[in-house]
Design an enzyme around this catalytic site. Structure first.
Site, PDB file in Angstrom:
ATOM      1  N   ASN A 222      39.489 -10.214  95.767  1.00 16.93           N
ATOM      2  CA  ASN A 222      39.327 -10.778  97.494  1.00 16.93           C
ATOM      3  C   ASN A 222      39.643  -9.687  98.314  1.00 16.93           C
ATOM      4  OD1 ASN A 222      39.052 -12.321 100.300  1.00 16.93           O
ATOM      5  ND2 ASN A 222      38.717 -14.051  98.421  1.00 16.93           N
TER       6      ASN A 222
ATOM      7  N   ASN B 174      44.332 -15.214  99.074  1.00 14.88           N
ATOM      8  CA  ASN B 174      42.729 -14.432  99.270  1.00 14.88           C
ATOM      9  C   ASN B 174      42.871 -13.358 100.781  1.00 14.88           C
ATOM     10  OD1 ASN B 174      40.368 -14.319 101.176  1.00 14.88           O
ATOM     11  ND2 ASN B 174      39.683 -16.052 100.779  1.00 14.88           N
TER      12      ASN B 174
ATOM     13  N   HIS C 102      34.154  -6.772 100.767  1.00 16.04           N
ATOM     14  CA  HIS C 102      34.104  -8.220 100.100  1.00 16.04           C
ATOM     15  C   HIS C 102      35.411  -7.566 101.826  1.00 16.04           C
ATOM     16  CE1 HIS C 102      35.401 -12.323  98.354  1.00 16.04           C
ATOM     17  NE2 HIS C 102      35.838 -11.940  99.562  1.00 16.04           N
TER      18      HIS C 102
ATOM     19  N   ASP D 189      41.790 -18.008 105.336  1.00 19.01           N
ATOM     20  CA  ASP D 189      40.536 -16.289 104.753  1.00 19.01           C
ATOM     21  C   ASP D 189      41.449 -15.934 105.086  1.00 19.01           C
ATOM     22  OD1 ASP D 189      38.435 -14.746 103.176  1.00 19.01           O
ATOM     23  OD2 ASP D 189      37.101 -16.091 103.961  1.00 19.01           O
ATOM     24  N   ASN D 190      40.849 -15.034 105.950  1.00 16.33           N
ATOM     25  CA  ASN D 190      41.673 -13.739 105.886  1.00 16.33           C
ATOM     26  C   ASN D 190      42.967 -13.048 107.371  1.00 16.33           C
ATOM     27  OD1 ASN D 190      40.308 -12.153 104.754  1.00 16.33           O
ATOM     28  ND2 ASN D 190      38.809 -11.256 105.877  1.00 16.33           N
TER      29      ASN D 190
ATOM     30  N   GLU E 290      32.541 -10.523 106.661  1.00 18.14           N
ATOM     31  CA  GLU E 290      33.976 -10.851 106.075  1.00 18.14           C
ATOM     32  C   GLU E 290      35.196 -10.728 106.122  1.00 18.14           C
ATOM     33  OE1 GLU E 290      36.038 -11.997 103.518  1.00 18.14           O
ATOM     34  OE2 GLU E 290      35.715 -13.447 103.268  1.00 18.14           O
TER      35      GLU E 290
ATOM     36  N   HIS F 108      31.875  -5.647  94.695  1.00 18.21           N
ATOM     37  CA  HIS F 108      31.562  -5.716  93.923  1.00 18.21           C
ATOM     38  C   HIS F 108      29.934  -6.044  93.158  1.00 18.21           C
ATOM     39  CE1 HIS F 108      34.726  -8.676  94.130  1.00 18.21           C
ATOM     40  NE2 HIS F 108      34.581  -9.128  96.153  1.00 18.21           N
TER      41      HIS F 108
HETATM   42  C1  LIG Z   1      39.566 -10.867 105.610  1.00 18.60           C
HETATM   43  O1  LIG Z   1      38.935 -11.499 104.145  1.00 18.60           O
HETATM   44  C2  LIG Z   1      38.283 -10.514 103.154  1.00 18.60           C
HETATM   45  C3  LIG Z   1      38.247 -11.193 102.030  1.00 18.60           C
HETATM   46  O2  LIG Z   1      38.055 -13.065 102.464  1.00 18.60           O
HETATM   47  C4  LIG Z   1      38.870  -9.409 103.345  1.00 18.60           C
HETATM   48  O3  LIG Z   1      38.734  -8.796 102.211  1.00 18.60           O
HETATM   49  C5  LIG Z   1      40.130  -8.301 103.982  1.00 18.60           C
HETATM   50  O4  LIG Z   1      40.275  -7.505 103.828  1.00 18.60           O
HETATM   51  C6  LIG Z   1      40.463  -9.583 104.916  1.00 18.60           C
HETATM   52  N1  LIG Z   1      40.793  -8.844 105.809  1.00 18.60           N
HETATM   53  C7  LIG Z   1      41.578  -8.717 106.676  1.00 18.60           C
HETATM   54  C8  LIG Z   1      42.168  -7.647 108.480  1.00 18.60           C
HETATM   55  O5  LIG Z   1      42.700  -8.741 105.653  1.00 18.60           O
HETATM   56 CA   LIG Z   2      38.666 -13.218 102.464  1.00 22.56          CA
END
Ligand SMILES: *[C@H]1O[C@H](CO)[C@@H](O)[C@H](O)[C@H]1NC(C)=O
Ligand SMILES: [Ca+2]
Ligand SMILES: *[C@@H]1O[C@H](CO)[C@@H](O)[C@H](O)[C@H]1NC(C)=O
Ligand SMILES: [Ca+2]
Length: 354
Positions: free
Chosen positions: A167, A223, A114, A268-269, A53, A133
């Site tokens: 998240n 997110n 996560h 997402d990330n 993730e 979690h």
């Molecule tokens: C990517 O997303 C996840 C959860 O969705 C998060 O925990 C994580 O920090 C994110 N990764 C980055 C590199 O930001």
């Molecule tokens: Ca994420």
């Protein structure tokens, strides 16, 4: 008369929900096709079968990968297997992922990692902050990374009433971080209703031992979160609204919105390429397939590269795209020294030489 009013209200209610459901399907990319894009020589990372993730890479090229997330409403290939943190040295010729040992005294059986974020202290100690979690609650775990022992030593669990449905986090100081709350409701049914009705009750929180506060709100589902290389700007991915918010940080840790960058996939990330400052966004091109998982028609993957995000004309290009035949449900992409590592919510991880 009473019945007529009831019937009318019911009709209006159903029409409203129907309209919202249609909008929801649209937003979640129910029917988007994915044209393949490969940026170089790519192969699947061995040993990670169960999600990747989040990924965070140290300036030295060591990549931490969070794996084994169990998230309400999302499929998991191994629901009984505890989560793990993998380490990969991107300086190696053929980097391999190895699970890090976690010190005793930490409840490993309920570990459900996560988002992650690394923090390097003035004395060069590396800390890994992990959104966890356990039993579907939200905590932030602080680990000390011991490179020689290939292990994580658990130091502290952070809990707070505002730290719910967390998240991702980005750590900016010792026990000082921003965190995204992706849903307001922690109950699965209510959180689905929240998504369908698009209540926009999701927010960004600042945490420190002295102060915990909401610093940005009104997201459909905040997110991934990360900071610019100079730590002055914070980037927040709103996965349900398919956009990225660029926010300026002030001395009180409050955030002021600068702009919103609209994309055509659920973001997402977010990560920043340390060499160029480009923002990389791991996206879900057709998130409906994530929610209703069918191995014969799996969710695809997409990674955007955003150049000059702070300028008037940011340039958005597709760095990687696949219909799910290779990589399903991408969540994050990171670059180190022309090596690209892409993570997924419950599937494998992909390594590319650019
Ligand atoms: C990517 O997303 C996840 C959860 O969705 C998060 O925990 C994580 O920090 C994110 N990764 C980055 C590199 O930001
Ligand atoms: Ca994420
Ligand atoms: C995905 O793409 C590959 C070729 O790139 C193709 O063979 C396959 O049928 C596609 N799968 C789906 C589900 O569209
Ligand atoms: Ca992160």
């Amino acid at each position: 008369m009473g019945k007529l009013v009831t019937l009318t209200l019911l009709g209006v209610g159903l029409a409203l929900i129907g309209e919202r459901l249609l909008a929801f399907r649209q937003r979640f990319g129910a029917s988007q096709e994915v044209e393949p894009v490969e940026p170089g020589k790519c192969h699947i990372v061995e040993g990670i079968e169960n999600g990747s993730e989040d990924i965070d890479i140290l300036p030295s090229g060591l990549a931490f990968i969070s794996s084994g997330l169990k998230y309400p409403g999302m499929p998991s290939f191994e629901p009984d297997e505890p989560g793990k943190i993998f380490l990969m040295d991107l300086n190696e010729q053929n980097p391999r992922a190895q699970a890090l040992k976690i010190s005793d005294g930490f409840d490993k059986a309920s570990f459900n990692p996560h988002g992650i974020s690394t923090f390097i202290d003035k004395d060069h100690t590396v800390y890994l902050y992990v959104v966890n979690h356990p039993h579907m609650m939200s905590t932030v775990e602080i680990f000390k990374f011991e490179e020689q022992q290939h292990s994580l030593v658990h130091l502290k669990t952070i809990k707070h009433e505002l730290l719910q449905s967390v998240n991702d986090i980005v750590v900016l100081g010792p026990e000082q971080f921003y965190a995204t709350r992706d849903h307001y409701f922690t109950n699965l049914f209510l959180s689905l209703l929240e998504m369908v009705l698009d209540l926009q009750w999701s927010y960004v929180l600042f945490y420190s031992p002295q102060e915990v506060k909401v610093v940005a709100k009104g997201f459909s589902s905040a997110n991934g979160i990360t900071v610019s290389l100079d730590n002055q700007y914070v980037f927040v991915a709103d996965v349900a609204a398919k956009n990225i918010h660029v926010m300026k940080r002030d001395d009180n840790w409050n955030l002021t919105q600068q702009k919103v960058l609209q994309l055509d996939a659920l973001v997402d990330n977010l990560t920043v390429d340390p060499a160029t400052g480009d923002v990389l966004a791991g996206c879900h091109p057709n998130a409906m397939k994530l929610l209703i998982y069918n191995p014969k028609d799996p969710p695809g993957s997409k990674v955007f590269r955003i150049q000059d995000i702070l300028s008037k004309k940011p340039r958005v290009s597709t760095l990687y795209a696949n219909n799910g035949s290779v990589l399903q449900g991408s969540t994050v992409a990171t670059i180190y020294n022309k090596k690209l590592l892409i993570g997924t919510i419950f599937h494998r991880a992909l390594y590319c030489e650019l």
